[in-house]
Each structure stands twice: as C-alpha cells, then as structure tokens.
Design a protein around this motif. Sequence first.
Motif, short mmCIF file in Angstrom:
data_model
loop_
_atom_site.label_atom_id
_atom_site.label_comp_id
_atom_site.label_asym_id
_atom_site.label_seq_id
_atom_site.Cartn_x
_atom_site.Cartn_y
_atom_site.Cartn_z
N ALA A 1 36.25 40.23 31.55
CA ALA A 1 36.17 41.60 31.03
C ALA A 1 34.88 42.28 31.49
O ALA A 1 34.86 43.49 31.75
CB ALA A 1 36.27 41.60 29.51
N GLN A 2 33.80 41.50 31.61
CA GLN A 2 32.51 42.07 32.08
C GLN A 2 32.49 42.26 33.59
O GLN A 2 31.51 42.73 34.14
CB GLN A 2 31.36 41.15 31.69
N ASN A 3 33.56 41.76 34.24
CA ASN A 3 33.68 41.92 35.69
C ASN A 3 32.51 41.32 36.48
O ASN A 3 31.96 41.95 37.37
CB ASN A 3 33.85 43.41 36.01
N VAL A 4 32.15 40.10 36.13
CA VAL A 4 31.09 39.42 36.89
C VAL A 4 31.59 39.14 38.32
O VAL A 4 32.79 39.19 38.58
CB VAL A 4 30.66 38.10 36.21
N ASN A 5 30.67 38.83 39.22
CA ASN A 5 31.07 38.55 40.61
C ASN A 5 31.44 37.09 40.82
O ASN A 5 32.29 36.77 41.67
CB ASN A 5 29.95 38.92 41.58
N ALA A 6 30.78 36.21 40.10
CA ALA A 6 31.05 34.78 40.31
C ALA A 6 30.83 34.00 39.03
O ALA A 6 30.01 34.38 38.18
CB ALA A 6 30.14 34.24 41.41
N ILE A 7 31.59 32.90 38.90
CA ILE A 7 31.44 32.01 37.75
C ILE A 7 31.31 30.59 38.30
O ILE A 7 32.12 30.16 39.12
CB ILE A 7 32.68 32.09 36.81
N LYS B 1 42.15 30.89 37.15
CA LYS B 1 43.06 31.50 38.13
C LYS B 1 43.09 33.01 37.92
O LYS B 1 43.09 33.80 38.87
CB LYS B 1 44.48 30.95 37.93
N LYS B 2 43.11 33.40 36.63
CA LYS B 2 43.11 34.83 36.31
C LYS B 2 41.82 35.47 36.86
O LYS B 2 41.87 36.55 37.47
CB LYS B 2 43.17 35.01 34.78
N ALA B 3 40.69 34.77 36.68
CA ALA B 3 39.42 35.30 37.19
C ALA B 3 39.49 35.47 38.71
O ALA B 3 39.12 36.52 39.25
CB ALA B 3 38.27 34.36 36.81
N MET B 4 40.03 34.45 39.39
CA MET B 4 40.09 34.52 40.86
C MET B 4 41.02 35.64 41.31
O MET B 4 40.76 36.31 42.31
CB MET B 4 40.52 33.16 41.42
N SER B 5 42.11 35.85 40.54
CA SER B 5 43.05 36.92 40.93
C SER B 5 42.40 38.30 40.79
O SER B 5 42.85 39.27 41.37
CB SER B 5 44.33 36.83 40.09
N ARG B 6 41.31 38.37 39.99
CA ARG B 6 40.57 39.65 39.87
C ARG B 6 39.43 39.73 40.89
O ARG B 6 38.54 40.57 40.77
CB ARG B 6 39.95 39.77 38.47
N GLY B 7 39.39 38.78 41.81
CA GLY B 7 38.35 38.83 42.85
C GLY B 7 37.05 38.15 42.47
O GLY B 7 36.05 38.27 43.17
#
Length: 336
Positions: free
Chosen positions: A86-92, A107-113
């Motif tokens: 939700a915070q739209n970070v660049n990497a985790i 997977k959801k995070a990766m699908s958001r770039g």
Amino acid sequence: MSKKYGFSSMLFASVVAATALIAGTASADNVRIAMVVKNLGNGFFDAAHDGGQEAAKELGNVDLIYTGPTTPTAEGQIDIINSLIAQNVNAIVVSANDPDALVPITKKAMSRGITVLSFDAGIAPAGRLFQINPSKADLIGRKQIEMASKTLGGTGEIAILSATAQATNQNIWIKEMKKVLATPEFSGLKLVDVVYGDDQSDKSYREAVGLFRKHPDLKAIIAPTTVGITASAKAVTDQNLVGKVFVTGLGLPSEMAGHVHSGAVDTFAIWNPIDLGYTAVYAAYEIATKKATGKAGTTVPVGRMKEITIDDKGEAAMSEPYVFDKSNVDKFAKMF
Ligand code: RAM
C-alpha cells in the motif's frame, strides 16, 4: 557478557511492533527498500539492519524501512507486506517465517512492480526473484556436527534445539546435519531429539530444560539459531550442567562470549550478519534501479562485498561460516 544488540532492541521492539521505521532523508526520488525480518528484538537482525543502513548510506538515495512482527510468524509478515505494498515501496527484502505462506502476498507485491528478494530464511522460488544465503547449506550443516563431535570426542547423545518449525533456513540445515550424522565419520553421535524454541528466549530456555529432563545422558545441544543457542547456554549454566552438557550451533559472538568463558560453550559458528544485511539491501537497490536483472546465471554487484552469483535455483551463497572459541570470541564480540 557483552550484549551489543539483544536487550535494548527487545524493549524497542515492544514499542514499535509491526511499525515501519524509515531511516535516511526521505525524498520522493529515493529508492524505498523495506527489510522485513523474522521478528524484531533479535540481535542477529539488528546487526543485519546495521549492514542495511551502511548500504543505504553508501548508495545515497535510499530510504531503508526496517520492520518485522514481534513474534516470528508468517501471519505477522503478511500483514506488514500488505502495508508495504500500500505504501508502494520499491523493494522488499525478507527473511521469511515460512517458505510457502508468504508466496501469495509477495507475488502480489511483484505484480505491482515491487522487487522482492529473500535473504537468510528463503521464500519459495515463486514468491521472490532470488534468495541470498549466508553460506552453502551443506557447509553450515556439516560445521555444526563437526563442532559437536570435536567437543564430545566423537561420541554421545545430542539434540537439536531449533527456531520455528517452519523456518526455511533452520529446516534445510537440520536436513544437512542429519545427512552428515548418517555417515560413518559421525556414527558415535546419536541424535535423540529435535525441539523448537520458536526464536523466543523463554520458550527456547524451557525446551532446553525439557531436553535435560527427558534425556539424562544428553551430551550436547546443537542450536542452529542465535536465540536458541543463547537460551540453551543459559539453561546449562543455571542447571549446573557446565562440563556435562555442551552447547554449540550458530551464535553471535557478542551474545556468546560469556558462555564461552564459562565453559557452557566450547565452539560455535556464524557468518557476518552485517555483511548479509548490507548485501541484501545493496542487491535490492541494483534490481529495483534496473542495474542488474537477478536472473539465474547472472551476477549482481554488491558494493564492498563485490558481487553475488545467482545459481540455477535462483539462489546466491556468500562465504563460509566462521568458527569461534575462547581464542577469538572477544575480538568479534565488539562487531556483532
Ligand atoms: C536466528 C534466526 C536467523 C538465523 C540465525 C542463525 O537469529 O533464526 O534466521 O539465521 O539465528
């Protein structure tokens, strides 16, 4: 006993439970990298955080968010990753409490770039770009059996006191330890139990005491976790078992020095958690800024750690674990 990271961060953890902390000078153009650890209040991850901050500082345009649940559960990490999306970070970069349970959310995070890497405890391949291992799993497993064998003169009952039952890293190392124990070289060692302290000091301590009661001939506990090894060594001391039951495994010199000097621990091993955290954050930056792809067979430059090579399983391994004993523990206790 030197406790560089343990206590103060434990107090801190209870206050900031599951809250993202941003280090660095926030700017809209900065690369926002979140380090999600198994749990807060663990000295190993505090040291990895130090390494991450070093990388962020060196790279310049990075905001590092350090976060994790208060207890090492997959559910806690899923909530945190949801909020990072939700915070739209660049990497985790995640040290996962469960290899599979995190896959849908990452997977959801990766699908958001969002770039997702795992380090320390891996996520299954579908849920991350690659996994950074501190060392090769077979070396880590073998080293722990060798240390126990050396201290016991090759014979005796041993038990393993691990972290959580789902921890990817500990489970791989336990599998490797069992393989090594099945070889003729270590036929004198008998594995009588495997128990789980959940990387909680109090539960680990209780499990260690339980092992002494259940196995009166126990000669060594191998704890492949920095939390478990410290609690086990304390339990040996409190129960007046120094010299009768030895503790070995993976520990931080800063937390183990006192136990080495007391004789509860003869030798233990670890890699440099600062280097591991530095590498994870540096690599995440390289991928998020498209300077490297992270594909199998390629390398990723990682600053002062030079580079990591991604193998065909999507994993990269760093150096060999170092062994510590009374001759060198004090020197390293000042570092991690
Ligand atoms: C604990 C954690 C961590 C592990 C170390 C050795 O701090 O379980 O994941 O790598 O021990």
